[in-house]
Write a protein that holds these residues in place. Structure first.
Motif, PDB file in Angstrom:
ATOM      1  N   GLN A  20       0.845  -1.198   0.000  1.00  0.00           N
ATOM      2  CA  GLN A  20       0.000   0.000   0.000  1.00  0.00           C
ATOM      3  C   GLN A  20       0.883   1.252   0.000  1.00  0.00           C
ATOM      4  O   GLN A  20       0.625   2.202  -0.740  1.00  0.00           O
ATOM      5  CB  GLN A  20      -0.944   0.003   1.203  1.00  0.00           C
ATOM      6  CG  GLN A  20      -1.976  -1.110   1.184  1.00  0.00           C
ATOM      7  CD  GLN A  20      -2.853  -1.051  -0.052  1.00  0.00           C
ATOM      8  OE1 GLN A  20      -3.403  -0.007  -0.394  1.00  0.00           O
ATOM      9  NE2 GLN A  20      -2.972  -2.185  -0.742  1.00  0.00           N
ATOM     10  N   ASN A  35      -9.036   2.081  -4.594  1.00  0.00           N
ATOM     11  CA  ASN A  35     -10.350   1.528  -4.892  1.00  0.00           C
ATOM     12  C   ASN A  35     -11.395   2.091  -3.922  1.00  0.00           C
ATOM     13  O   ASN A  35     -11.088   2.959  -3.098  1.00  0.00           O
ATOM     14  CB  ASN A  35     -10.308  -0.013  -4.879  1.00  0.00           C
ATOM     15  CG  ASN A  35      -9.963  -0.596  -3.518  1.00  0.00           C
ATOM     16  OD1 ASN A  35     -10.134   0.038  -2.468  1.00  0.00           O
ATOM     17  ND2 ASN A  35      -9.454  -1.821  -3.522  1.00  0.00           N
ATOM     18  N   TYR A  40      -5.083   0.348  -2.551  1.00  0.00           N
ATOM     19  CA  TYR A  40      -4.588   0.047  -3.895  1.00  0.00           C
ATOM     20  C   TYR A  40      -4.795  -1.439  -4.157  1.00  0.00           C
ATOM     21  O   TYR A  40      -4.696  -2.257  -3.239  1.00  0.00           O
ATOM     22  CB  TYR A  40      -3.100   0.405  -4.016  1.00  0.00           C
ATOM     23  CG  TYR A  40      -2.865   1.891  -3.969  1.00  0.00           C
ATOM     24  CD1 TYR A  40      -2.999   2.669  -5.107  1.00  0.00           C
ATOM     25  CD2 TYR A  40      -2.531   2.519  -2.780  1.00  0.00           C
ATOM     26  CE1 TYR A  40      -2.809   4.035  -5.072  1.00  0.00           C
ATOM     27  CE2 TYR A  40      -2.332   3.893  -2.730  1.00  0.00           C
ATOM     28  CZ  TYR A  40      -2.479   4.638  -3.879  1.00  0.00           C
ATOM     29  OH  TYR A  40      -2.288   6.001  -3.841  1.00  0.00           O
ATOM     30  N   GLU A  41      -5.108  -1.760  -5.392  1.00  0.00           N
ATOM     31  CA  GLU A  41      -5.296  -3.159  -5.775  1.00  0.00           C
ATOM     32  C   GLU A  41      -3.939  -3.857  -5.778  1.00  0.00           C
ATOM     33  O   GLU A  41      -3.034  -3.440  -6.494  1.00  0.00           O
ATOM     34  CB  GLU A  41      -5.925  -3.262  -7.171  1.00  0.00           C
ATOM     35  CG  GLU A  41      -7.334  -2.717  -7.255  1.00  0.00           C
ATOM     36  CD  GLU A  41      -8.344  -3.532  -6.469  1.00  0.00           C
ATOM     37  OE1 GLU A  41      -8.154  -4.756  -6.301  1.00  0.00           O
ATOM     38  OE2 GLU A  41      -9.334  -2.919  -6.013  1.00  0.00           O
ATOM     39  N   ARG A  43      -2.341  -7.867  -5.766  1.00  0.00           N
ATOM     40  CA  ARG A  43      -2.555  -9.320  -5.808  1.00  0.00           C
ATOM     41  C   ARG A  43      -1.207  -9.997  -5.630  1.00  0.00           C
ATOM     42  O   ARG A  43      -0.318  -9.839  -6.465  1.00  0.00           O
ATOM     43  CB  ARG A  43      -3.202  -9.716  -7.130  1.00  0.00           C
ATOM     44  CG  ARG A  43      -4.622  -9.215  -7.231  1.00  0.00           C
ATOM     45  CD  ARG A  43      -5.311  -9.669  -8.519  1.00  0.00           C
ATOM     46  NE  ARG A  43      -6.698  -9.275  -8.533  1.00  0.00           N
ATOM     47  CZ  ARG A  43      -7.134  -8.052  -8.811  1.00  0.00           C
ATOM     48  NH1 ARG A  43      -6.284  -7.096  -9.086  1.00  0.00           N
ATOM     49  NH2 ARG A  43      -8.430  -7.779  -8.806  1.00  0.00           N
TER      50      ARG A  43
END
Length: 162
Positions: A20, A35, A40-41, A43
């Protein structure tokens, strides 16, 4: 004292939190937005599913000071992949103290390989950092090119025995 410690799947949430900060810092260059949850996205599952990805925490005096990720580029098709510093982040508190420099050099020492680093053309602090670290680490024995298609500067060198 700086240590690189592999990130275990059990510590995935800690790495997620650090990402982040990484995306926040980088957003001035990427224009990335958060988002609807204010995050923050990110994965990270691939890091424990695919052996090409190798995340490490950077510890300084027993405290997490950042992280880095080494990617074994094309490892799925090449038995001698180029190693890439894919992501690299030092928390602001620890910047300009030599911790990032030491961590980068330790990462390069981990693997005898061909190496590559890349920086967005707009990220001048990163370009200057990596040029300086790699120049010092290799005694000036590296190559740099500008990839117009990616709008990135790329430095290449080897830690293989000659």
């Amino acid at each position: 004292m700086i240590q690189l410690v592999p990130v275990s799947k059990a510590d995935k949430e800690i790495l997620h939190h650090l990402y982040q900060f990484y995306h926040y810092d980088f957003s001035q260059f990427t224009q990335e937005d958060i988002n609807s949850f204010g995050l923050y996205e990110v994965r990270l599952e691939v890091y424990w599913q695919d052996p090409r990805w190798n995340p490490f925490f950077i510890y300084s005096s027993g405290k997490i000071a950042g992280f880095l990720v080494v990617l074994f580029e094309n490892y799925d098709v090449d038995p001698d992949p180029t190693h890439v510093i894919y992501d690299f982040m030092v928390l602001r508190k620890y910047r300009r103290s030599g911790i990032g420099r030491q961590a980068a050099k330790q990462a390069f020492d981990l693997y005898k390989a061909n190496w590559k680093t890349a920086q967005m053309s707009t990220n001048e602090p990163a370009i200057l950092f990596w040029r300086d670290v790699i120049k010092e680490y290799t005694a000036g024995s590296y190559t740099e090119l500008f990839r117009e298609d990616k709008n990135k500067y790329v430095q290449m060198f080897s830690t293989k025995e000659t």
